[in-house]
Design a protein around this motif. Structure first.
Motif, PDB file in Angstrom:
ATOM      1  N   HIS A   1      17.961   4.740  10.103  1.00 15.33           N
ATOM      2  CA  HIS A   1      19.410   4.806  10.338  1.00 15.33           C
ATOM      3  C   HIS A   1      19.921   6.153   9.807  1.00 15.33           C
ATOM      4  CE1 HIS A   1      19.030   0.458  11.030  1.00 15.33           C
ATOM      5  NE2 HIS A   1      18.339   0.423   9.904  1.00 15.33           N
ATOM      6  N   PRO A   2      19.687   7.233  10.542  1.00 12.58           N
ATOM      7  CA  PRO A   2      19.975   8.587  10.041  1.00 12.58           C
ATOM      8  C   PRO A   2      21.424   8.829   9.633  1.00 12.58           C
ATOM      9  CG  PRO A   2      18.644   8.670  12.039  1.00 12.58           C
ATOM     10  CD  PRO A   2      19.096   7.255  11.888  1.00 12.58           C
ATOM     11  N   ASN A   3      22.353   8.073  10.188  1.00 12.49           N
ATOM     12  CA  ASN A   3      23.772   8.311   9.903  1.00 12.49           C
ATOM     13  C   ASN A   3      24.368   7.301   8.927  1.00 12.49           C
ATOM     14  OD1 ASN A   3      23.955  10.526  11.763  1.00 12.49           O
ATOM     15  ND2 ASN A   3      23.959   9.032  13.438  1.00 12.49           N
ATOM     16  N   ILE A   4      23.515   6.541   8.255  1.00  8.47           N
ATOM     17  CA  ILE A   4      24.032   5.473   7.400  1.00  8.47           C
ATOM     18  C   ILE A   4      24.553   5.982   6.060  1.00  8.47           C
ATOM     19  CG2 ILE A   4      21.844   4.894   6.246  1.00  8.47           C
ATOM     20  CD1 ILE A   4      24.683   2.498   7.409  1.00  8.47           C
ATOM     21  N   SER A   5      24.117   7.165   5.632  1.00  6.13           N
ATOM     22  CA  SER A   5      24.533   7.663   4.320  1.00  6.13           C
ATOM     23  C   SER A   5      24.767   9.164   4.355  1.00  6.13           C
ATOM     24  CB  SER A   5      23.462   7.331   3.271  1.00  6.13           C
ATOM     25  OG  SER A   5      23.880   7.711   1.982  1.00  6.13           O
ATOM     26  N   GLN A   6      25.786   9.597   3.607  1.00  5.55           N
ATOM     27  CA  GLN A   6      26.058  11.033   3.519  1.00  5.55           C
ATOM     28  C   GLN A   6      24.983  11.750   2.710  1.00  5.55           C
ATOM     29  OE1 GLN A   6      30.222  10.693   1.991  1.00  5.55           O
ATOM     30  NE2 GLN A   6      30.715  12.059   3.689  1.00  5.55           N
ATOM     31  N   HIS A   7      24.482  11.082   1.675  1.00  5.28           N
ATOM     32  CA  HIS A   7      23.500  11.698   0.786  1.00  5.28           C
ATOM     33  C   HIS A   7      22.417  10.685   0.419  1.00  5.28           C
ATOM     34  CE1 HIS A   7      26.258  15.083   0.219  1.00  5.28           C
ATOM     35  NE2 HIS A   7      27.215  14.199   0.001  1.00  5.28           N
ATOM     36  N   MET A   8      21.273  11.212  -0.027  1.00  8.34           N
ATOM     37  CA  MET A   8      20.202  10.365  -0.539  1.00  8.34           C
ATOM     38  C   MET A   8      19.603  11.029  -1.774  1.00  8.34           C
ATOM     39  SD  MET A   8      16.549   9.182   1.113  1.00  8.34           S
ATOM     40  CE  MET A   8      15.817  10.786   0.812  1.00  8.34           C
ATOM     41  N   ILE A   9      19.353  10.230  -2.807  1.00  9.37           N
ATOM     42  CA  ILE A   9      18.675  10.719  -4.007  1.00  9.37           C
ATOM     43  C   ILE A   9      17.379   9.931  -4.156  1.00  9.37           C
ATOM     44  CG2 ILE A   9      18.786  11.004  -6.508  1.00  9.37           C
ATOM     45  CD1 ILE A   9      21.833  11.151  -6.258  1.00  9.37           C
ATOM     46  N   ASN A  10      16.273  10.632  -4.047  1.00 14.75           N
ATOM     47  CA  ASN A  10      14.942  10.029  -4.127  1.00 14.75           C
ATOM     48  C   ASN A  10      14.329  10.430  -5.470  1.00 14.75           C
ATOM     49  OD1 ASN A  10      12.177   9.521  -3.944  1.00 14.75           O
ATOM     50  ND2 ASN A  10      12.085   9.971  -1.765  1.00 14.75           N
ATOM     51  N   ILE A  11      14.022   9.450  -6.307  1.00 14.23           N
ATOM     52  CA  ILE A  11      13.514   9.729  -7.653  1.00 14.23           C
ATOM     53  C   ILE A  11      12.075   9.227  -7.785  1.00 14.23           C
ATOM     54  CG2 ILE A  11      13.872   9.347 -10.128  1.00 14.23           C
ATOM     55  CD1 ILE A  11      16.836   8.754  -9.432  1.00 14.23           C
ATOM     56  N   ALA A  12      11.148  10.148  -8.008  1.00 13.05           N
ATOM     57  CA  ALA A  12       9.741   9.806  -8.271  1.00 13.05           C
ATOM     58  C   ALA A  12       9.130   8.952  -7.169  1.00 13.05           C
ATOM     59  CB  ALA A  12       9.609   9.101  -9.625  1.00 13.05           C
ATOM     60  N   ALA A  13       9.360   9.341  -5.928  1.00 13.80           N
ATOM     61  CA  ALA A  13       8.793   8.597  -4.797  1.00 13.80           C
ATOM     62  C   ALA A  13       8.354   9.578  -3.719  1.00 13.80           C
ATOM     63  CB  ALA A  13       9.816   7.625  -4.229  1.00 13.80           C
ATOM     64  N   GLY A  14       7.240   9.271  -3.079  1.00 16.51           N
ATOM     65  CA  GLY A  14       6.725  10.121  -2.015  1.00 16.51           C
ATOM     66  C   GLY A  14       7.031   9.543  -0.645  1.00 16.51           C
ATOM     67  N   CYS A  15       6.786  10.344   0.375  1.00 18.82           N
ATOM     68  CA  CYS A  15       7.050   9.890   1.746  1.00 18.82           C
ATOM     69  C   CYS A  15       5.866   9.110   2.309  1.00 18.82           C
ATOM     70  CB  CYS A  15       7.388  11.074   2.641  1.00 18.82           C
ATOM     71  SG  CYS A  15       6.078  12.314   2.746  1.00 18.82           S
ATOM     72  N   HIS A  16       4.727   9.150   1.621  1.00 18.76           N
ATOM     73  CA  HIS A  16       3.571   8.354   2.036  1.00 18.76           C
ATOM     74  C   HIS A  16       2.626   8.216   0.847  1.00 18.76           C
ATOM     75  CE1 HIS A  16       2.162  12.524   2.621  1.00 18.76           C
ATOM     76  NE2 HIS A  16       0.992  12.045   2.271  1.00 18.76           N
ATOM     77  N   SER A  17       1.681   7.303   0.958  1.00 23.54           N
ATOM     78  CA  SER A  17       0.705   7.102  -0.117  1.00 23.54           C
ATOM     79  C   SER A  17      -0.472   8.051   0.057  1.00 23.54           C
ATOM     80  CB  SER A  17       0.195   5.653  -0.110  1.00 23.54           C
ATOM     81  OG  SER A  17       1.204   4.764  -0.509  1.00 23.54           O
ATOM     82  N   GLU A  18      -0.885   8.673  -1.038  1.00 25.90           N
ATOM     83  CA  GLU A  18      -2.081   9.504  -1.025  1.00 25.90           C
ATOM     84  C   GLU A  18      -3.321   8.598  -1.070  1.00 25.90           C
ATOM     85  OE1 GLU A  18      -2.229  12.676  -0.645  1.00 25.90           O
ATOM     86  OE2 GLU A  18      -0.079  13.138  -0.796  1.00 25.90           O
ATOM     87  N   PRO A  19      -4.484   9.102  -0.640  1.00 26.45           N
ATOM     88  CA  PRO A  19      -5.703   8.279  -0.644  1.00 26.45           C
ATOM     89  C   PRO A  19      -6.009   7.652  -2.004  1.00 26.45           C
ATOM     90  CG  PRO A  19      -6.069  10.266   0.637  1.00 26.45           C
ATOM     91  CD  PRO A  19      -4.717  10.408   0.010  1.00 26.45           C
ATOM     92  N   PHE A  20      -5.798   8.397  -3.094  1.00 24.63           N
ATOM     93  CA  PHE A  20      -6.063   7.840  -4.428  1.00 24.63           C
ATOM     94  C   PHE A  20      -5.168   6.636  -4.697  1.00 24.63           C
ATOM     95  CE2 PHE A  20      -5.035   7.599  -8.975  1.00 24.63           C
ATOM     96  CZ  PHE A  20      -6.304   7.405  -9.506  1.00 24.63           C
ATOM     97  N   SER A  21      -3.893   6.767  -4.348  1.00 22.71           N
ATOM     98  CA  SER A  21      -2.948   5.672  -4.555  1.00 22.71           C
ATOM     99  C   SER A  21      -3.333   4.454  -3.722  1.00 22.71           C
ATOM    100  CB  SER A  21      -1.533   6.133  -4.183  1.00 22.71           C
ATOM    101  OG  SER A  21      -0.614   5.081  -4.292  1.00 22.71           O
ATOM    102  N   THR A  22      -3.722   4.682  -2.480  1.00 17.80           N
ATOM    103  CA  THR A  22      -4.138   3.582  -1.607  1.00 17.80           C
ATOM    104  C   THR A  22      -5.349   2.854  -2.188  1.00 17.80           C
ATOM    105  OG1 THR A  22      -3.312   4.763   0.338  1.00 17.80           O
ATOM    106  CG2 THR A  22      -4.889   2.995   0.730  1.00 17.80           C
ATOM    107  N   ALA A  23      -6.297   3.623  -2.734  1.00 21.28           N
ATOM    108  CA  ALA A  23      -7.501   3.025  -3.323  1.00 21.28           C
ATOM    109  C   ALA A  23      -7.155   2.187  -4.553  1.00 21.28           C
ATOM    110  CB  ALA A  23      -8.494   4.122  -3.693  1.00 21.28           C
ATOM    111  N   ILE A  24      -6.264   2.705  -5.402  1.00 18.54           N
ATOM    112  CA  ILE A  24      -5.859   1.970  -6.602  1.00 18.54           C
ATOM    113  C   ILE A  24      -5.178   0.651  -6.225  1.00 18.54           C
ATOM    114  CG2 ILE A  24      -4.230   1.964  -8.534  1.00 18.54           C
ATOM    115  CD1 ILE A  24      -6.648   3.518  -9.227  1.00 18.54           C
TER     116      ILE A  24
END
Length: 222
Positions: free
Chosen positions: A157-180
């Protein structure tokens, strides 16, 4: 139920990977006052283990998990903003999850609970926000898993918010994270008390959960 806790019913909610939840409940809390134009709303999306109780509502209330960030005169200033936080769908913290009774069988969902995605958490939270008459958020804030949920929300929903604050989060899981995460699930599934998900409150996969949490703590540190 605490006086500050609100409940929103999702009548018929379609899940991203198939399946549907009927009459699911979302627990949420609010701080501050919604403006007449309904343009000062901030949505906080939680991390994996947090609930909707971000901060105290009054001096008699218990402290929240982000007490130093939210309140009058603080970074998220409730004198200016109307702040909403939802206990994530699936969390079982006032909100419907696998431990909740299926309205059809009146038995806990357990493994019959539909596959849950971050997109489902984002979309269910958005349904609750819309029920308040809010068409656009001033900001969506997400720490940890909440940051990934915030990304899922604005991507859908690209128009749902004027701003976004992302804290300590990635856009996808890295292989190490997936394995854990795979090892964490395996530790729980192989606990003798797991019993294919049909465990009781008295005899549950405690050891598997302990091992999974230890693995998690190793990967959370940087």
């Amino acid at each position: 139920m605490p006086s500050h806790l609100n409940l929103f019913k999702l009548e018929h909610f379609r899940m991203r990977h198939g399946g549907e939840l009927n009459h699911a409940i979302l627990a949420y809390e609010t701080w501050g006052v919604l403006s007449a134009k309904k343009d000062n709303a901030i949505l906080i999306l939680t991390g994996l283990s947090a609930d909707s109780h971000v901060a105290r509502h009054d001096q008699h209330d218990t402290a929240g998990w982000w007490e130093y960030m939210l309140g009058a005169g603080k970074a998220i200033d409730t004198n200016k903003w109307f702040v909403i936080c939802v206990s994530s769908l699936g969390s079982c913290k006032g909100t419907t999850g696998p431990c909740s009774p299926n309205p059809v069988t009146q038995q806990p969902y357990k493994f019959s609970f539909p596959d849950l995605t971050l997109e489902d958490i984002a979309n269910s939270s958005l349904e609750m926000v819309k029920s308040l008459g809010i068409k656009k958020l001033a900001c969506v804030i997400g720490p940890s898993m909440g940051g990934m949920t915030a990304l899922a929300l604005v991507l859908q929903h690209p128009n749902i918010s004027q701003h976004m604050i992302n804290i300590a989060a990635g856009c996808h899981s890295e292989p190490f994270s997936t394995a854990i995460r795979s090892l964490q699930r395996e530790a729980i599934l192989k606990d003798v008390n797991f019993n294919k998900g049909n465990y009781s409150n008295e005899q549950w996969p405690r050891e598997g959960m302990k091992q999974a949490r230890k693995l998690g703590m190793l990967s959370y540190r940087s």
